[in-house]
Enzyme design. Structure first.
Site, mmCIF file in Angstrom:
data_model
loop_
_atom_site.group_PDB
_atom_site.id
_atom_site.type_symbol
_atom_site.label_atom_id
_atom_site.label_comp_id
_atom_site.label_asym_id
_atom_site.label_seq_id
_atom_site.Cartn_x
_atom_site.Cartn_y
_atom_site.Cartn_z
ATOM 1 N N GLU A 162 0.815 -1.219 0.000
ATOM 2 C CA GLU A 162 0.000 0.000 0.000
ATOM 3 C C GLU A 162 0.851 1.273 0.000
ATOM 4 O O GLU A 162 0.474 2.287 0.594
ATOM 5 C CB GLU A 162 -0.956 0.006 1.203
ATOM 6 C CG GLU A 162 -1.987 -1.105 1.155
ATOM 7 C CD GLU A 162 -2.975 -1.053 2.308
ATOM 8 O OE1 GLU A 162 -4.155 -1.341 2.080
ATOM 9 O OE2 GLU A 162 -2.566 -0.717 3.437
ATOM 10 N N GLU A 231 -7.067 -7.224 -1.044
ATOM 11 C CA GLU A 231 -7.644 -7.045 0.297
ATOM 12 C C GLU A 231 -9.108 -6.642 0.185
ATOM 13 O O GLU A 231 -9.421 -5.495 -0.111
ATOM 14 C CB GLU A 231 -6.871 -5.992 1.107
ATOM 15 C CG GLU A 231 -5.465 -6.412 1.487
ATOM 16 C CD GLU A 231 -4.808 -5.448 2.474
ATOM 17 O OE1 GLU A 231 -5.520 -4.620 3.075
ATOM 18 O OE2 GLU A 231 -3.573 -5.531 2.639
#
Length: 772
Positions: A162, A231
């Site tokens: 991320e 995710e």
């Protein structure tokens, strides 16, 4: 597994020359014990998963530079081999940054103290250590033949995590770092594709992937890359002082179905099993010890219903469409406002379809291929033959459980009170101060000072005050708690930056420039009171009057392990704030006195409409967590040692030990519901087949009694079923089919029970008890 090649094209991952639709789930191995891993992984497989995804973790408190501890719960090789034994693939997210609400984001603490280091950017010291770590993990996997090309289960790897969310803050250094990280990963020759999640500028051939509650609109940064969702949040993490978040399975299933409807081919649940933040591994602001995440498999390893079962059915439905999704021609049709169909054709008359109502309020009837279909709001229907609906995301026919908590009060929970247990205690002493003085305006940084050996950093100074007048101490601190010890004021916090003493007349004096001294940790920690070796030490005091509601006190007692093989829970509702150990193993931090806000929760959360972490919450005006997981392998026959370090005051005599002796399971299915997905056959009329109530016991238990069974118009929910105005007693039929079995199926059909009310849509409701 055989040696296979793993590549990708614009549609999907290609494993041994074949495109694959893959369902994945995150399981973080240190958040469970190795003895739990096989059972959790097997349940994931039974739930329809193909892949297990995990970050790489190591023992965070390994103190020496360059050392990584991969033992016990941190045994990565053992975990990957356990997944391989179950016949599943692995997506290994090497990082090294993980976030994951893990202490220090997953970095080893010694990294912090390397001179001149700056994390996650073009920085020589950091890049050198990151390159060493990536190579170490890759070589560790290669040495054990764990990559797919070696016959292992690893089909995908991830570098960084991320970073796109923070890259802007690093400027040009961030852009260069992304390219360097990609090049470094590729140079390791893993023979499997690499991904970067939430990284829109991931350079080729790195696949950029999506993280979020919904990823149906996500598009990779190159037409040559497949659409991957790394995710998909099954809920959200728990924090002390906040309500408990949860995500309705109807919304979760809707998000997954929409992703595959729109061309996705690899999807991962974060988390499929959340587990427990044992010890002091919880990171981030106020992250609780439980990392349950409202996942399909709960913190203790039990299946969470109906979430697990509804998603299992969804996975089967999507698999039935696999060849169409991977090789068919896509066509999109508008069916009205917020209504659409996505159809995948192998030939003109051979197709699979997804019908979607993405409006958040109005149900609809739609016409598709000349046939009428009912679409609830915020739902997707799956038609693997473009004719018959075998699954709708909003219609939950999977088994249900009473409540959601593993240890909610019921006949299936055994509880042992420790009120009569022999308790000992040790009153904490503070006063061994360092010789290093500083001023509060010249901050001590918590990590630099404590090296994270303790949650405690104490400050001390002397102040002058008139004992005849009331005075107040105002402290501004970055810490989450402040404790007072001594005749005046000593304070624990994560950085003291303003200290002011004032009397009732508002006369103020700033003590920030005073000379202060500090102490790291507590005396009890330095003595090792949590260790089993000191269980019989004379340091402990024992007496008839147990001191309660005392701050900075250690307690010790013993308990007998409950019978059985299932997990154990400690109820610490009567304690304040601190840490707990069982037989020397830390079960984590507790904070029972920090209540969530009194508003913001709802008894029924409407799944329709976009979800976020604050939309669906429960347990307002309550502690976020009072039950704490004790793995069964951490206790033994006979007496077990329990130690607590209480910071602010509690009553240890209120503590109890709980375990499950069984479970109550329920099913409620209507005669016009879809048939079980695994009964569907191509080109057959599903309307001519019969839906079923299916019940399954967890942990090897069997159905020992039927608590309720009614065919007709039963009312209520699991645990509160009542007979409706139309009723046939189905008890004897259900008993005959189910008693003594781990799993049973009962057809919802008038041929089985009769017709108590002609012209009325009927249903079958069953509640059963599972036990050993």
């Amino acid at each position: 597994m055989f040696c296979v090649t793993v590549t990708y094209d614009s549609k999907a991952l290609v494993i041994d020359g074949k495109r694959r639709i893959l369902q994945s789930g995150s399981i973080h191995y240190p958040r469970a014990t190795p003895e739990m891993w096989p059972g959790i992984i097997e349940k994931a497989k039974e739930g329809g998963l193909d892949v297990i995804e995990t970050y790489v973790f190591w023992n965070y408190h390994e103190p020496l530079k360059g050392q990584y501890n991969f033992e016990g719960r941190f045994d990565l090789v053992r975990f990957v081999k356990t997944v391989q034994d179950a016949g599943l693939f692995v997506h290994l997210r090497i990082g090294p940054y993980a976030c994951a609400e893990w202490n220090y984001g997953g970095f080893p603490l010694w990294l912090h103290f390397i001179p001149g280091i700056q994390f996650r950017t073009i920085n020589g010291p950091f890049q050198a250590e990151m390159e060493l770590f990536l190579a170490k993990i890759v070589n560790l996997m290669k040495d054990e033949n764990l990559f797919a090309s070696q016959g292992g289960p690893i089909i995908l790897a991830q570098v960084e995590n991320e970073y796109g969310n923070v890259e802007w803050a690093y400027g040009v250094g961030g852009e260069l770092y992304v390219k360097w990280a990609a090049e470094t990963a590729l140079s390791l020759n893993t023979s499997v594709p690499w991904v970067m999640c939430a990284q829109s500028d991931a350079p080729d051939p790195i696949i950029n992937t999506c993280n979020g509650f919904y990823c149906d609109t996500f598009t990779p940064n190159s037409p040559s890359k497949p659409k991957i969702w790394t995710e998909d949040y099954t809920g959200w993490f728990l924090s002390f002082g906040y309500p408990v978040p949860y995500r309705p399975v109807e919304d979760l299933a809707f998000a997954v179905a929409r992703f595959f409807e729109k061309g996705g081919t690899f999807h991962n649940y974060y988390m499929y099993f959340g587990g427990t933040n044992f010890g002091r591994t919880a990171g981030g602001p106020l992250v609780a010890t439980s990392y349950d995440y409202d996942a399909p498999i709960n913190e203790y390893g039990f299946i969470r219903q109906p979430k697990w079962g509804h998603l299992r059915d969804l996975h089967m439905a999507i698999k039935l469409c696999e060849e169409y999704l991977l090789h068919g021609d896509h066509a999109h049709q508008s069916l009205g406002i917020n209504l659409e169909a996505d159809v995948y054709y192998k030939t003109d008359d051979d197709c699979a379809a997804f019908l979607a109502n993405y409006g958040n309020s109005a149900d609809a009837n739609v016409t598709f291929n000349g046939k009428l279909y009912f679409l609830p709001a915020w739902s997707v229907s799956i038609l693997p033959d473009c004719k018959n609906v075998i699954f709708n995301t909003a219609k939950v026919v999977a088994q249900k459980s009473i409540g959601d908590a593993t240890f909610s009060p019921s006949a299936s929970v055994s509880e042992l009170s420790l009120s009569t247990s022999p308790w000992s205690w040790y009153m904490e002493k503070v006063g061994v101060w360092s010789n290093n003085s500083f001023t509060a305006t010249n901050l001590l940084e918590q990590i630099n000072t404590t090296k994270d050996t303790s949650d405690f950093l104490w400050y001390s100074t002397s102040v002058e005050a008139d004992e005849k007048s009331d005075a107040f101490l105002f402290i501004q601190s970055l810490g989450h708690a402040a404790l007072n010890y001594g005749p005046w004021f000593d304070v624990m916090g994560a950085g003291l930056y303003s200290v002011i003493l004032t009397d009732l007349k508002n006369a103020k004096k700033d003590y920030s420039s005073n000379k202060w001294t500090y102490q790291v940790g507590t005396e009890g920690e330095s003595l090792g009171l949590d260790k089993t070796e000191l269980a019989n030490s004379s340091l402990w005091t024992r007496g008839a009057s147990l001191p309660i509601n005392q701050s900075l006190i250690w307690y010790k007692s013993t308990f007998m392990a409950p019978e059985g093989k299932g997990p154990i829970s400690l109820n610490l509702a009567g304690m304040g704030k601190g840490q707990a150990w069982v037989n020397g193993q830390s079960i984590g931090r507790y904070w029972s006195t920090y209540l969530s806000p009194s508003t913001g929760c709802t008894d029924h959360c409407d799944y329709r409409g976009a979800y976020d972490a604050q939309k669906c919450q429960k347990k307002c005006d309550q502690p976020a967590q009072v039950l704490y997981h004790v793995p069964r392998t951490w206790v033994h026959a006979g007496e077990n040692l329990l130690v607590l370090h209480e910071e602010i005051g509690g009553d240890p005599s209120t503590i109890s030990v709980l375990t499950r002796t069984g479970q109550e399971v329920c099913g409620h299915v209507y005669e016009d519901d879809s048939i079980p997905v695994d009964h569907w056959k191509a080109n057959s009329d599903s309307n001519s087949q019969t839906p079923e109530v299916r019940l399954t016991c967890d942990r090897g238990w069997k159905i020992t009694s039927i608590l309720f069974a009614s065919f007709g118009t039963p009312k209520g929910a699991c645990g509160t079923f009542t007979q409706g105005s139309c009723h046939i007693d189905a008890l004897s039929v259900v008993q005959q089919v189910c008693i003594g079995k781990k799993t049973c199926s009962v057809p919802v059909a008038m041929t089985k029970f009769g017709n108590p009310c002609p012209g009325v849509t009927k249903s079958l409701a069953i509640e059963a008890l599972c036990s050993s």
